[in-house]
Design a protein around this motif. Structure first.
Motif, mmCIF file in Angstrom:
data_model
loop_
_atom_site.group_PDB
_atom_site.id
_atom_site.type_symbol
_atom_site.label_atom_id
_atom_site.label_comp_id
_atom_site.label_asym_id
_atom_site.label_seq_id
_atom_site.Cartn_x
_atom_site.Cartn_y
_atom_site.Cartn_z
ATOM 1 N N SER A 90 0.813 -1.220 0.000
ATOM 2 C CA SER A 90 0.000 0.000 0.000
ATOM 3 C C SER A 90 0.843 1.265 0.000
ATOM 4 O O SER A 90 0.315 2.369 -0.101
ATOM 5 N N ARG A 292 -11.375 -5.202 12.202
ATOM 6 C CA ARG A 292 -11.231 -3.812 11.755
ATOM 7 C C ARG A 292 -9.879 -3.247 12.191
ATOM 8 O O ARG A 292 -9.256 -2.479 11.458
ATOM 9 N N LEU A 295 -7.402 -4.513 9.819
ATOM 10 C CA LEU A 295 -7.521 -3.785 8.558
ATOM 11 C C LEU A 295 -6.799 -2.445 8.651
ATOM 12 O O LEU A 295 -6.074 -2.046 7.736
ATOM 13 N N VAL A 299 -3.572 -1.246 6.380
ATOM 14 C CA VAL A 299 -3.617 -0.073 5.502
ATOM 15 C C VAL A 299 -2.572 0.956 5.903
ATOM 16 O O VAL A 299 -2.050 1.689 5.056
ATOM 17 N N TRP A 349 -6.635 -6.888 4.058
ATOM 18 C CA TRP A 349 -6.915 -5.766 3.161
ATOM 19 C C TRP A 349 -7.942 -6.155 2.094
ATOM 20 O O TRP A 349 -8.955 -5.492 1.888
ATOM 21 N N ARG A 350 -7.664 -7.298 1.423
ATOM 22 C CA ARG A 350 -8.496 -7.665 0.280
ATOM 23 C C ARG A 350 -9.877 -8.168 0.692
ATOM 24 O O ARG A 350 -10.819 -8.110 -0.105
ATOM 25 N N ALA A 352 -11.707 -6.921 3.055
ATOM 26 C CA ALA A 352 -12.466 -5.885 3.765
ATOM 27 C C ALA A 352 -13.666 -5.418 2.947
ATOM 28 O O ALA A 352 -13.603 -5.323 1.720
ATOM 29 N N ASP A 356 -15.998 -0.385 5.210
ATOM 30 C CA ASP A 356 -14.999 -0.450 6.283
ATOM 31 C C ASP A 356 -13.665 0.126 5.823
ATOM 32 O O ASP A 356 -12.982 0.841 6.577
ATOM 33 N N LEU A 357 -13.295 -0.206 4.581
ATOM 34 C CA LEU A 357 -12.009 0.268 4.062
ATOM 35 C C LEU A 357 -11.984 1.793 4.009
ATOM 36 O O LEU A 357 -10.993 2.425 4.406
ATOM 37 N N ARG A 358 -13.049 2.397 3.532
ATOM 38 C CA ARG A 358 -13.099 3.859 3.474
ATOM 39 C C ARG A 358 -13.084 4.462 4.871
ATOM 40 O O ARG A 358 -12.442 5.487 5.111
ATOM 41 N N HIS A 361 -9.499 4.287 6.155
ATOM 42 C CA HIS A 361 -8.667 5.318 5.516
ATOM 43 C C HIS A 361 -8.996 6.702 6.071
ATOM 44 O O HIS A 361 -8.103 7.531 6.296
ATOM 45 N N GLN A 381 -8.301 7.707 -0.616
ATOM 46 C CA GLN A 381 -8.886 6.367 -0.581
ATOM 47 C C GLN A 381 -10.187 6.339 0.207
ATOM 48 O O GLN A 381 -11.011 5.437 0.019
#
Length: 956
Positions: A90, A292, A295, A299, A349-350, A352, A356-358, A361, A381
């Protein structure tokens, strides 16, 4: 067992309990099946301890044990200092991020580097402001820094997951790896088998292979709790295919029934994906908060626990959330967050959810305070729709990345900024800027893709003209394509009514491209470019504009019309201040023009100035071009030792930057020396290469060198064909002129008088207009060859008188040789001896063996003997040893020599010890006597200045 130190930041209360509860498969099992690898690595560490440097790339599949081998090195290097860096997927868009990891512990030593290196590395790391540094200068700075660290203790640098290093870091570390020699530094990379070899492909490597069946079984037995059916055991061994991580992970997360009755994941899935799926199965039972948190850790690329703690608080994650992940053996929280394996990070990461990813970030963006670029990237992101505020933030990050020389990172920022830009016009402009950054990063195909996207947007006329310009620049930079002149000319003409300054710069680039293409230009040759340049309506004051106008007149209207303007331009380039950027852009072209109009003084000053600017700026690509011009001038000047030293430097630069440019200067140097067995293969190889690349100027230089070689050997008929070809295309400027002089001598001595007379007519049209002593001296020498009887003598005398007032001692020696040969044929042996002796002395001093042998044979015919040049002790030295010895004799320090040759000061010292042994001396003070020719170029009034240089040579 491992002890996990809880760093200041996250208060993970259950870390210690989780460490105690680790399964036995996580304990040290030894490196089974790696005996030969371990023996090689022990030898590597031993070599570093004894003062040598070592480089190694550990290459293998995911989970094959590369990280374990790095840890083995660290364990065996207890007396060494260890430096580490890890590539993070990343983080690949952040310029110099990986390099900063490795060098961060040593930045307190930055002030010990030479100023240009110190400034370049400081700028790359964002520690100071400045112009974007040359990437090779950054590499030289890192080499010097690591060498300085190793002066105290041997240094072992371990770089894991090198396939995920950012581009700038990967290329810099590969540069350093190629330059290590005697610094007591080991540089070991671990990378995937399938990784792109662009950076590390040419380095020594060790393939980390699969374990054998017996070792696989021992490792699996240690990993499995309880009894296991023999058939299932055999199935897992077969499925793992000797991959240690697979043997440890495939049994995990499977129920007793799954282990007893089925192999689990289908064999059609790649092993790395299966292991990632295995880690995913271990993630799924974890509490939502724990997943989380993992994650967020995945990231956040640096593993900064302080940033992660703040982000966790913003996400509402409690400290207790860490315990299940630690207990499962997936992650460690210490001074840095460390995942059990990169596949754990990628699985977190993949897998997620996009929301949740947003959210993660967004929290990391708020928690990242000290690094505005990482904050901008996280904001980008986290964005789900166009957002001009975030796009602007990314644009500012791109500006900072470009200032550090991180053009690939700048392109990534600008691409994402374009995606988030709501206004279509502004979006197209940012895509165009991203294409420009890709071009500067050397990524030509992606740049062309972005240009196509920009062209589809609502750009104005200037924007579309810039697209044309960038396409032309890519064509020129990628291959010196013979299509480049046409594209550059079209771009210049389109820019002219929109941006006259940029248009003029583009016209100059078109001239350079047309000159390179020469006879191979498919369209837009020099004449077409000159015809398109608008005639001046004002009296220009800028050097670049005067040079452009002079070039246009020279090609379009001839020498007489052009010379007043050309001389004004050359005077400006010689005497006025010049910025680094302007010098790098136009000094080469100005030097070519000086040579073309037979202005040896300007050619001398401008070639020296170009070398100094390029060397001081660390602009190695331009330095290679500058050294080429300088070598030609030094050869004409008869300064063989200085030319040899410069050839050595050019070789060092070429090797350092991995350039595949033809060896023009080496070829011409060999031709002047007259060693056919060495020169002719170089000329043939260069000729094949330049024809394939469509470089007309290279063909002219190769053919001129070939004619020069054969004329020196007295094989005039052999010289005729290449000399005629070299002078056939006037658009190749100076090299074509030099070809004419060789043609006249070859044709006159072969009896082809009509051919010689035609060549003389063409030559005199130039030389009479130019009117310099170099021009008129060469014309008189050439005319004397075609003049019968006593009328030839005043022409020879005029040539000697005129050339004696110039810097081109080699041309003067050739005039004396021809005059001496004429005098001997006239029966005037005493007069002939005087000229031939003077010519022989110069040729011998400058190493022009073929011309020197011609003079010696003529002297014998007059009744006088002359010794052949004998090999000296210094011929025992290697090329690099001779170069270092010459520079040391000139008073250069080890740091200055290392900077010039792109090696460390410690390596310089190692070579000097060998030089002293070979020459039978014990100190630098004795070098001048042992190498008498090495100091001939020292300025008589200032020992610190090389004759003809604008000042002391500064360290890069």
């Amino acid at each position: 067992m491992d002890i996990w130190v809880v760093g200041d930041g996250l208060d993970w209360r259950l870390c210690l309990a989780a460490a105690v509860a680790m399964s036995k498969s996580d304990r040290v099992l030894g490196l089974r099946g790696r005996r030969s690898e371990c023996e090689s690595l022990e030898q590597l560490v031993t070599s570093v301890r004894t003062g040598q440097s070592r480089v190694l790339v550990l290459r293998g599949d995911a989970g094959i044990g590369k990280t374990a081998l790095l840890e083995y090195i660290a364990g065996r290097a207890s007396e060494c200092r260890i430096a580490r860096a890890t590539g993070v997927e990343s983080e690949m868009e952040l310029a110099f991020a990986g390099l900063h990891q490795l060098c961060a512990p040593f930045l307190d030593r930055l002030d010990r580097l030479p100023a240009p290196q110190r400034n370049a590395l400081g700028t790359a790391f964002g520690l100071r402001d400045g112009n974007a540094p040359d990437r090779f200068l950054i590499g030289l700075a890192v080499l010097s820094l690591l060498s300085d660290v190793a002066e105290d203790r041997p240094l072992v640098c371990l770089v894991d997951d090198a396939q995920w290093l950012d581009q700038a870091s990967a290329h810099t570390l590969a540069f350093v790896a190629r330059r290590l020699f005697a610094e007591s530094v080991a540089l070991v990379f671990a990378t995937r088998t399938t990784a792109d070899d662009q950076a590390f492909g040419r380095l020594p490597e060790m393939r980390v292979r699969e374990l054998g069946d017996a070792d696989s079984r021992v490792l699996l037995r240690a990993a499995v709790r309880g009894p296991l059916d023999a058939a299932v055991f055999d199935g897992i061994v077969a499925e793992a295919r000797g991959n240690p991580l697979a043997l440890l992970e495939l049994p995990r997360g499977r129920t007793p029934a799954q282990l007893a009755f089925g192999p689990g994941l289908p064999n059609t899935m790649p092993l790395a994906s299966r292991m990632e799926q295995g880690f995913l199965r271990r993630l799924q039972p974890l509490p939502v908060e724990t997943r989380r948190l993992l994650l967020a850790a995945a990231v956040e690329p640096v593993g900064d626990v302080t940033v992660l703690r703040h982000a966790a608080e913003l996400l509402g994650i409690t400290p207790d959330a860490a315990a299940p992940a630690v207990e499962a053996g997936l992650v460690k929280f210490g001074a840095r967050v460390r995942f059990r394996h990169p596949l754990v990070r990628s699985a977190a990461w993949r897998s997620a959810d996009v929301h949740d990813l947003r959210a993660v970030h967004g929290a990391l963006a708020e928690a990242t305070r000290l690094d505005p670029d990482r904050r901008a990237w996280h904001h980008a992101q986290a964005s789900s729709r166009p957002d001009e505020v975030v796009a602007t933030e990314l644009e500012h990050s791109a500006d900072r990345a470009q200032a550090r020389g991180g053009f690939a990172a700048a392109a990534a920022f600008l691409e994402r900024a374009a995606e988030l830009t709501p206004d279509p016009v502004h979006r197209a402009a940012r895509v165009l800027a991203a294409a420009q950054a890709k071009f500067q990063a050397g990524e030509f195909d992606p740049a062309l893709d972005l240009l196509a996207a920009a062209a589809a947007g609502p750009l104005n006329d200037l924007g579309r003209a810039r697209i044309d310009l960038l396409r032309a620049q890519i064509a020129y930079a990628s291959s010196r394509s013979n299509e480049a002149p046409r594209l550059l000319l079209a771009a210049a003409m389109r820019l002219e009514p929109l941006d006259i300054e940029l248009a003029r710069e583009t016209y100059l680039n078109a001239f350079s491209a047309a000159m390179y293409a020469g006879r191979f230009a498919r369209a837009a040759d020099l004449a077409e470019v000159a015809a398109a340049v608008p005639r001046a309506t004002t009296d220009h004051t800028r050097k670049r504009d005067i040079l452009l106008e002079g070039l246009a007149y020279l090609v379009r209207d001839g020498y007489s019309a052009a010379l007043p303007i050309v001389r004004r331009a050359l005077q400006a380039y010689r005497t006025e201040e010049i910025s680094v950027a302007e010098g790098l852009r136009s000094l080469w072209l100005a030097g070519v023009v000086a040579a073309d109009v037979w202005d040896d003084e300007s050619f001398h000053i401008l070639s020296a100035r170009f070398v100094k600017i390029a060397r001081d700026a660390g602009a190695l690509s331009e330095l290679l071009l500058a050294l080429n011009s300088r070598i030609l001038m030094l050869l004409f000047a008869g300064e063989q030792e200085a030319a040899a030293s410069t050839v050595d430097e050019a070789r060092a630069v070429r090797e350092a930057i991995g350039s595949e440019r033809p060896l023009y200067e080496v070829m011409v140097f060999a031709a002047w020396q007259g060693r056919e067995e060495h020169a002719f293969p170089l000329i043939e190889a260069s000729m094949s290469e330049v024809v394939a690349r469509g470089e007309g100027i290279g063909a002219a230089v190769a053919q001129w060198a070939n004619a020069l070689l054969f004329n020196g050997l007295g094989r005039y008929e052999d010289a005729l064909v290449p000399a005629r070809a070299a002078g056939e295309f006037p658009q190749e400027l100076a090299a074509a002129n030099w070809g004419l002089t060789e043609l006249i001598e070859a044709a006159a001595r072969s009896g082809a008088t009509d051919l010689a007379a035609d060549a003389l007519k063409r030559l005199s049209e130039m030389t009479q207009a130019c009117g310099t002593d170099w021009a008129l001296g060469v014309e008189s020498r050439s005319r004397a060859l075609l003049t019968e009887g006593g009328a030839a003598e005043p022409l020879y005398r005029e040539a000697i008188e005129r050339l004696g007032r110039t810097r081109v001692r080699a041309e003067l020696a050739r005039a004396r040789l021809l005059y001496g040969e004429w005098l001997r044929r006239e029966g005037r042996r005493l007069d002939a001896r005087e000229q031939l002796r003077a010519a022989h002395d110069v040729f011998t001093a400058m190493g022009a063996e073929a011309f020197g042998e011609r003079a010696r044979r003529e002297l014998l015919a007059t009744g006088e003997t002359a010794r052949k040049r004998t090999a000296e002790t210094r011929d025992q030295l290697t090329a690099q040893e001779a170069q270092i010895a010459r520079l040391a004799a000139l008073g250069r320090t080890n740091s200055e020599i290392g900077a010039q040759l792109f090696i460390s000061p410690r390596t310089v010292e190692w070579h000097l010890r060998k030089v002293f042994t070979k020459l039978g001396i014990s100190s630098r003070r004795e070098l001048s006597a042992a190498l008498p020719d090495a100091v001939q170029a020292i300025h008589p009034l200032n020992p610190g200045v090389i004759e003809g240089s604008p000042g002391p040579v500064l360290a890069c």
